[in-house]
Design a protein around this motif. Structure first.
Motif, PDB file in Angstrom:
ATOM      1  N   ALA A 174       0.857  -1.188   0.000  1.00  0.00           N
ATOM      2  CA  ALA A 174       0.000   0.000   0.000  1.00  0.00           C
ATOM      3  C   ALA A 174       0.895   1.242   0.000  1.00  0.00           C
ATOM      4  O   ALA A 174       1.455   1.606   1.044  1.00  0.00           O
ATOM      5  CB  ALA A 174      -0.925  -0.005   1.216  1.00  0.00           C
ATOM      6  N   MET A 175       1.042   1.857  -1.164  1.00  0.00           N
ATOM      7  CA  MET A 175       1.918   3.017  -1.319  1.00  0.00           C
ATOM      8  C   MET A 175       1.139   4.303  -1.079  1.00  0.00           C
ATOM      9  O   MET A 175       0.201   4.621  -1.819  1.00  0.00           O
ATOM     10  CB  MET A 175       2.511   3.032  -2.729  1.00  0.00           C
ATOM     11  N   VAL A 176       1.512   5.036  -0.039  1.00  0.00           N
ATOM     12  CA  VAL A 176       0.856   6.310   0.248  1.00  0.00           C
ATOM     13  C   VAL A 176       1.494   7.404  -0.614  1.00  0.00           C
ATOM     14  O   VAL A 176       2.716   7.557  -0.622  1.00  0.00           O
ATOM     15  CB  VAL A 176       0.954   6.659   1.742  1.00  0.00           C
ATOM     16  N   GLY A 177       0.669   8.144  -1.316  1.00  0.00           N
ATOM     17  CA  GLY A 177       1.184   9.144  -2.250  1.00  0.00           C
ATOM     18  C   GLY A 177       0.897  10.579  -1.860  1.00  0.00           C
ATOM     19  O   GLY A 177       1.498  11.508  -2.408  1.00  0.00           O
ATOM     20  N   ARG A 178      -0.028  10.769  -0.902  1.00  0.00           N
ATOM     21  CA  ARG A 178      -0.389  12.149  -0.580  1.00  0.00           C
ATOM     22  C   ARG A 178      -1.120  12.198   0.759  1.00  0.00           C
ATOM     23  O   ARG A 178      -1.933  11.320   1.063  1.00  0.00           O
ATOM     24  CB  ARG A 178      -1.299  12.703  -1.687  1.00  0.00           C
ATOM     25  N   VAL A 179      -0.808  13.219   1.561  1.00  0.00           N
ATOM     26  CA  VAL A 179      -1.547  13.511   2.785  1.00  0.00           C
ATOM     27  C   VAL A 179      -2.542  14.619   2.464  1.00  0.00           C
ATOM     28  O   VAL A 179      -2.164  15.665   1.916  1.00  0.00           O
ATOM     29  CB  VAL A 179      -0.606  13.959   3.930  1.00  0.00           C
ATOM     30  N   GLU A 180      -3.801  14.404   2.808  1.00  0.00           N
ATOM     31  CA  GLU A 180      -4.825  15.406   2.520  1.00  0.00           C
ATOM     32  C   GLU A 180      -4.959  16.357   3.704  1.00  0.00           C
ATOM     33  O   GLU A 180      -4.950  15.932   4.872  1.00  0.00           O
ATOM     34  CB  GLU A 180      -6.171  14.718   2.255  1.00  0.00           C
ATOM     35  N   VAL A 181      -5.100  17.652   3.416  1.00  0.00           N
ATOM     36  CA  VAL A 181      -5.252  18.678   4.455  1.00  0.00           C
ATOM     37  C   VAL A 181      -6.469  19.531   4.117  1.00  0.00           C
ATOM     38  O   VAL A 181      -6.675  19.902   2.949  1.00  0.00           O
ATOM     39  CB  VAL A 181      -3.992  19.565   4.546  1.00  0.00           C
ATOM     40  N   ASP A 182      -7.309  19.834   5.122  1.00  0.00           N
ATOM     41  CA  ASP A 182      -8.525  20.602   4.851  1.00  0.00           C
ATOM     42  C   ASP A 182      -8.289  22.112   5.007  1.00  0.00           C
ATOM     43  O   ASP A 182      -7.160  22.558   5.266  1.00  0.00           O
ATOM     44  CB  ASP A 182      -9.673  20.112   5.749  1.00  0.00           C
ATOM     45  N   ALA A 183      -9.352  22.870   4.890  1.00  0.00           N
ATOM     46  CA  ALA A 183      -9.248  24.340   4.918  1.00  0.00           C
ATOM     47  C   ALA A 183      -8.863  24.860   6.296  1.00  0.00           C
ATOM     48  O   ALA A 183      -8.462  26.020   6.443  1.00  0.00           O
ATOM     49  CB  ALA A 183     -10.581  24.954   4.478  1.00  0.00           C
ATOM     50  N   ARG A 184      -9.009  23.999   7.339  1.00  0.00           N
ATOM     51  CA  ARG A 184      -8.612  24.412   8.702  1.00  0.00           C
ATOM     52  C   ARG A 184      -7.171  24.032   9.009  1.00  0.00           C
ATOM     53  O   ARG A 184      -6.746  24.059  10.156  1.00  0.00           O
ATOM     54  CB  ARG A 184      -9.552  23.763   9.715  1.00  0.00           C
ATOM     55  N   ASP A 185      -6.421  23.649   7.978  1.00  0.00           N
ATOM     56  CA  ASP A 185      -5.026  23.228   8.134  1.00  0.00           C
ATOM     57  C   ASP A 185      -4.898  22.004   9.021  1.00  0.00           C
ATOM     58  O   ASP A 185      -4.007  21.906   9.872  1.00  0.00           O
ATOM     59  CB  ASP A 185      -4.167  24.371   8.703  1.00  0.00           C
ATOM     60  N   ARG A 186      -5.804  21.051   8.813  1.00  0.00           N
ATOM     61  CA  ARG A 186      -5.755  19.790   9.556  1.00  0.00           C
ATOM     62  C   ARG A 186      -5.672  18.633   8.577  1.00  0.00           C
ATOM     63  O   ARG A 186      -6.386  18.586   7.581  1.00  0.00           O
ATOM     64  CB  ARG A 186      -6.989  19.614  10.442  1.00  0.00           C
ATOM     65  N   ALA A 187      -4.777  17.706   8.868  1.00  0.00           N
ATOM     66  CA  ALA A 187      -4.693  16.501   8.049  1.00  0.00           C
ATOM     67  C   ALA A 187      -5.964  15.685   8.239  1.00  0.00           C
ATOM     68  O   ALA A 187      -6.453  15.525   9.370  1.00  0.00           O
ATOM     69  CB  ALA A 187      -3.470  15.680   8.450  1.00  0.00           C
ATOM     70  N   THR A 188      -6.499  15.168   7.149  1.00  0.00           N
ATOM     71  CA  THR A 188      -7.759  14.418   7.214  1.00  0.00           C
ATOM     72  C   THR A 188      -7.610  12.967   6.780  1.00  0.00           C
ATOM     73  O   THR A 188      -8.575  12.205   6.872  1.00  0.00           O
ATOM     74  CB  THR A 188      -8.823  15.083   6.335  1.00  0.00           C
ATOM     75  N   GLY A 189      -6.443  12.575   6.298  1.00  0.00           N
ATOM     76  CA  GLY A 189      -6.238  11.202   5.884  1.00  0.00           C
ATOM     77  C   GLY A 189      -5.170  11.116   4.804  1.00  0.00           C
ATOM     78  O   GLY A 189      -4.470  12.099   4.516  1.00  0.00           O
ATOM     79  N   VAL A 190      -5.063   9.926   4.207  1.00  0.00           N
ATOM     80  CA  VAL A 190      -4.023   9.711   3.191  1.00  0.00           C
ATOM     81  C   VAL A 190      -4.614   9.033   1.962  1.00  0.00           C
ATOM     82  O   VAL A 190      -5.516   8.200   2.055  1.00  0.00           O
ATOM     83  CB  VAL A 190      -2.863   8.854   3.749  1.00  0.00           C
ATOM     84  N   HIS A 191      -4.061   9.385   0.808  1.00  0.00           N
ATOM     85  CA  HIS A 191      -4.365   8.701  -0.445  1.00  0.00           C
ATOM     86  C   HIS A 191      -3.328   7.590  -0.630  1.00  0.00           C
ATOM     87  O   HIS A 191      -2.118   7.851  -0.518  1.00  0.00           O
ATOM     88  CB  HIS A 191      -4.294   9.679  -1.618  1.00  0.00           C
ATOM     89  N   TYR A 192      -3.786   6.390  -0.934  1.00  0.00           N
ATOM     90  CA  TYR A 192      -2.837   5.286  -1.085  1.00  0.00           C
ATOM     91  C   TYR A 192      -3.220   4.396  -2.254  1.00  0.00           C
ATOM     92  O   TYR A 192      -4.398   4.277  -2.623  1.00  0.00           O
ATOM     93  CB  TYR A 192      -2.762   4.457   0.204  1.00  0.00           C
TER      94      TYR A 192
END
Length: 549
Positions: A258-276
């Motif tokens: 499972a290769m993680v390619g990106r960390v998602e961040v919302d408009a409140r500058d909080r990480a919300t999960g990962v794309h893999y």
């Protein structure tokens, strides 16, 4: 031999491989991508493995990701150097600079358990002064953690990994006895001892993460010598057979391949999960907190590739230091030939050590180094002869015929951090469609002085022990560090003393990339100790209301 672990994920459908029993499976809790888990941890090596286990044992929901396969050592590992290259991270990486780093087996692992599945098991503590190297020794940067606190976590890590070591260790503050007795040393280790004693240096059996007596389902080491290409008996205490089984037992989920390619961040500058990427397509796992433990190349690569309009230079990069201060450790060697039969491949590759030059500051360079006895396998050794002495054809065959009489010493030396040694993203794309990392490295003048000093001393030591035909391997490096350094402020670092991003407070980094300096010993035990400390700090901050779960 079981089904190909590199073709199909094994951590699926509520079960995981039982690495201690052939063909068996153990139950594993699995989450849906839509579940917002407490923690996602990217990487399962020396940093990620302990974190996943400890957070799960604290009761948090955790999903660990690894781009590599979930191997069953008893079934998947062959006594074959070439076959076992399956453990190395050999994806395309671009290297440049005055001294481009040779990437692959020495410094990168692609498997559940990370590089610890093929590391040399050398488990050493940092000298206390190295945590204040700028203040006390005049070089590099201070760490924002106290050495006494780190030493308490070294105690835990050594117990967790069942380190086999000497009765007493002659350098640094007193420490508890190692959990397991030292291994009997081989003839290569005895040569180091003779040379060190001739020069007036202390030496000891090297503290190693391989068993000198049985432990649970794992037997003691049988000295077959394949440690650095995967232990097929489970005597080696890698993350794969220690923290990962603990993590699964405690309720964590591990996703292999499972290769993680990106960390998602919302408009409140909080990480919300990962794309893999897994099973041929991209997915998104929701999480309340994201911890990146991909090591010194993949960690900055992931954070740089996660840039947003709010963070155009990558996540956690307001200092501009993400990807910078990349460090390696010098790994030069001196080899020679003994009249005696040595058989240096029998046993772990580094059975004795002297740390003399880590604790002697009367030198014309900053930093220090240790050296250890060696035991390369035949394919690796033929490569060293070809690249180091330019031997080919009959000359190479003649030299290989003396394999059982070869002996050598190899250093692990502290290279200094430089702003100009760095990891960036290239325009090329890999098999996942992600930017290939571009790695630039050049030695500093201080590095060159230390290497020259070490080569002279190692050769003197071998010759003092009666070794003839000595030659020098001058261009080798290993062990990566830096690129997401920890520090005292948002201006001087990427993460704080808790390995927490200054910019995105539910984003953490915990691996060798946070090292401000790299020390003159193998880094794995320090990464593990730091991960154990980080798990405790997260729990404390959560209880204080400073971490949202």
């Amino acid at each position: 031999m079981s089904a190909d672990p590199m073709a199909t994920p094994r951590g699926i459908n509520g079960q995981a491989p039982d690495v201690f029993h052939r063909g068996r499976w153990i139950p594993m809790q699995c989450h849906r991508d839509t579940d917002e888990v407490d923690f996602v941890v990217v990487g399962t090596g020396a940093g990620g493995g302990p974190l996943i286990a400890r957070l799960a044992e604290m009761g948090y929901s955790v999903v660990g990701f690894d781009a590599g396969a979930w191997f069953r050592p008893l079934e998947d590992f062959a006594s074959d150097e070439t076959s076992q290259s399956q453990l190395f991270w050999t994806d395309n990486r671009l290297v440049t600079g005055d001294n481009p780093i040779a990437m692959g087996k020495n410094n990168s692992g692609k498997a559940v358990g990370g590089s610890t599945v093929h590391y040399a098991m050398v488990s050493l503590r940092f000298r206390p002064d190295w945590f204040l190297s700028r203040t006390k020794l005049g070089y590099g940067a201070d760490w924002p953690v106290d050495w006494r606190e780190m030493w308490r976590y070294y105690d835990i890590a050594e117990r967790d990994l069942a380190i086999s070591g000497p009765l007493t260790y002659p350098w640094g503050p007193r420490r508890p006895r190692y959990p397991y007795r030292a291994h009997e040393i081989n003839a290569a280790g005895e040569v180091l001892a003779r040379g060190a004693e001739a020069m007036g240096y202390d030496w000891v059996e090297t503290p190693l993460a391989t068993l000198s007596a049985p432990r649970h389902h794992a037997p003691s080491c049988v000295y077959r010598g394949f440690c650095r290409v995967g232990c097929s008996t489970n005597a080696k205490q890698s993350q794969l057979v220690t923290y990962i089984p603990r993590a699964v037992k405690a309720g964590a989920e591990i996703r292999d391949l499972a290769m993680v390619g990106r960390v998602e961040v919302d408009a409140r500058d909080r990480a919300t999960g990962v794309h893999y990427f897994r099973n041929g397509s991209w997915h998104f796992q929701r999480a309340k907190n994201v911890i990146v433990a991909g090591y010194a190349i993949e960690t900055p690569r992931l954070l740089l590739n996660s840039a947003t309009p709010r963070f155009p230079d990558g996540l956690s990069n307001s200092s501009g230091l993400l990807g910078r201060y990349l460090m390696v450790q010098s790994n030069q060697a001196v080899f020679g030939v003994s009249d005696e039969m040595i058989r240096w491949n029998k046993g772990p590759p580094s059975m004795t050590i002297t740390e003399h030059w880590n604790y002697d500051d009367k030198k014309d360079f900053f930093g220090g180094y240790c050296w250890m006895s060696q035991g390369p396998l035949p394919v690796e050794w033929s490569g060293a002869l070809s690249s180091g002495r330019n031997l080919w054809g009959q000359a190479l065959r003649d030299e290989m015929s003396r394999y059982n009489h070869q002996v050598g010493l190899k250093m692990v030396g502290e290279m200094l951090p430089s702003l100009d040694n760095l990891v960036t993203l290239s325009a090329e794309r890999d098999q996942y469609g992600l930017p290939v990392p571009l790695i630039s490295y050049s030695w500093l003048e201080n590095d060159k002085r230390m290497i020259a000093h070490a080569l002279d001393k190692m050769q003197q030591s071998l010759e003092s022990a009666g070794i003839a035909d000595c030659w020098r391997q001058e261009n080798d490096t290993n062990h990566l560090a830096g690129t997401a350094r920890m520090g005292f402020s948002q201006q001087d670092s990427v993460v704080d003393a808790d390995c927490r991003s200054w910019d995105i407070r539910n984003l953490w980094v915990c691996d060798g990339s946070v090292f401000p300096t790299t020390g003159g010993v193998n880094p794995s035990l320090t990464i593990t100790a730091l991960a154990l400390r980080t798990a405790d700090r997260i729990q404390t901050l959560h209880r204080q209301g400073q971490v949202t779960i």
